[in-house]
Design a protein around this motif. Structure first.
Motif, PDB file in Angstrom:
ATOM      1  N   LEU A   6      -2.724   1.340  -8.167  1.00  0.00           N
ATOM      2  CA  LEU A   6      -2.798   0.039  -7.039  1.00  0.00           C
ATOM      3  C   LEU A   6      -4.181  -0.690  -7.371  1.00  0.00           C
ATOM      4  O   LEU A   6      -5.225  -0.178  -7.716  1.00  0.00           O
ATOM      5  N   LEU A   8      -5.940  -4.248  -5.897  1.00  0.00           N
ATOM      6  CA  LEU A   8      -6.042  -5.090  -4.732  1.00  0.00           C
ATOM      7  C   LEU A   8      -6.961  -6.227  -5.195  1.00  0.00           C
ATOM      8  O   LEU A   8      -7.936  -5.913  -5.922  1.00  0.00           O
ATOM      9  N   PHE A  11      -9.189  -9.127  -1.239  1.00  0.00           N
ATOM     10  CA  PHE A  11      -8.801  -8.841   0.375  1.00  0.00           C
ATOM     11  C   PHE A  11     -10.457  -8.747   0.701  1.00  0.00           C
ATOM     12  O   PHE A  11     -11.226  -8.184   0.079  1.00  0.00           O
ATOM     13  N   THR A  49      -7.765  -0.779   4.151  1.00  0.00           N
ATOM     14  CA  THR A  49      -7.314  -1.866   3.090  1.00  0.00           C
ATOM     15  C   THR A  49      -6.194  -1.092   2.176  1.00  0.00           C
ATOM     16  O   THR A  49      -5.254  -1.284   1.958  1.00  0.00           O
ATOM     17  N   ASP A  52      -3.162   0.539   3.804  1.00  0.00           N
ATOM     18  CA  ASP A  52      -2.299  -0.441   4.292  1.00  0.00           C
ATOM     19  C   ASP A  52      -1.456  -0.972   3.196  1.00  0.00           C
ATOM     20  O   ASP A  52      -0.427  -1.549   3.392  1.00  0.00           O
ATOM     21  N   ASN A  53      -2.155  -0.913   2.086  1.00  0.00           N
ATOM     22  CA  ASN A  53      -1.156  -1.786   1.000  1.00  0.00           C
ATOM     23  C   ASN A  53      -0.721  -0.610  -0.060  1.00  0.00           C
ATOM     24  O   ASN A  53      -0.174  -0.878  -1.137  1.00  0.00           O
ATOM     25  N   LEU A  57       6.523  -3.573  -1.533  1.00  0.00           N
ATOM     26  CA  LEU A  57       6.951  -4.813  -1.064  1.00  0.00           C
ATOM     27  C   LEU A  57       8.428  -4.845  -0.633  1.00  0.00           C
ATOM     28  O   LEU A  57       9.146  -4.315  -1.509  1.00  0.00           O
TER      29      LEU A  57
END
Length: 58
Positions: A6, A8, A11, A49, A52-53, A57
């Motif tokens: 992952l 990010l 953010f 955060t 949540d990700n 998608l």
């Protein structure tokens, strides 16, 4: 589905909590074959955060 990594970028939770603009997690390396992984740190560091990700998608 198994999340392998992952990344990010941009953010607010990561920037405010860690002072970083980007966070990359390699779950294969971090978990090292574990079936359960805990994400723990102080309040306001971006745990929510990250969680949540961790979904694909749509």
């Amino acid at each position: 589905m198994q999340v392998l990594s992952l990344t990010l970028k941009g953010f607010r939770g990561i920037h405010d909590g860690l002072g970083r603009d980007e966070l990359s997690l390699d779950f294969e390396r971090l978990a090292d074959g574990a079936e359960l992984v805990a994400i723990a740190c102080a309040n306001g560091r971006g745990k929510t955060t990250v969680m949540d990700n961790m979904h694909p998608l749509c």
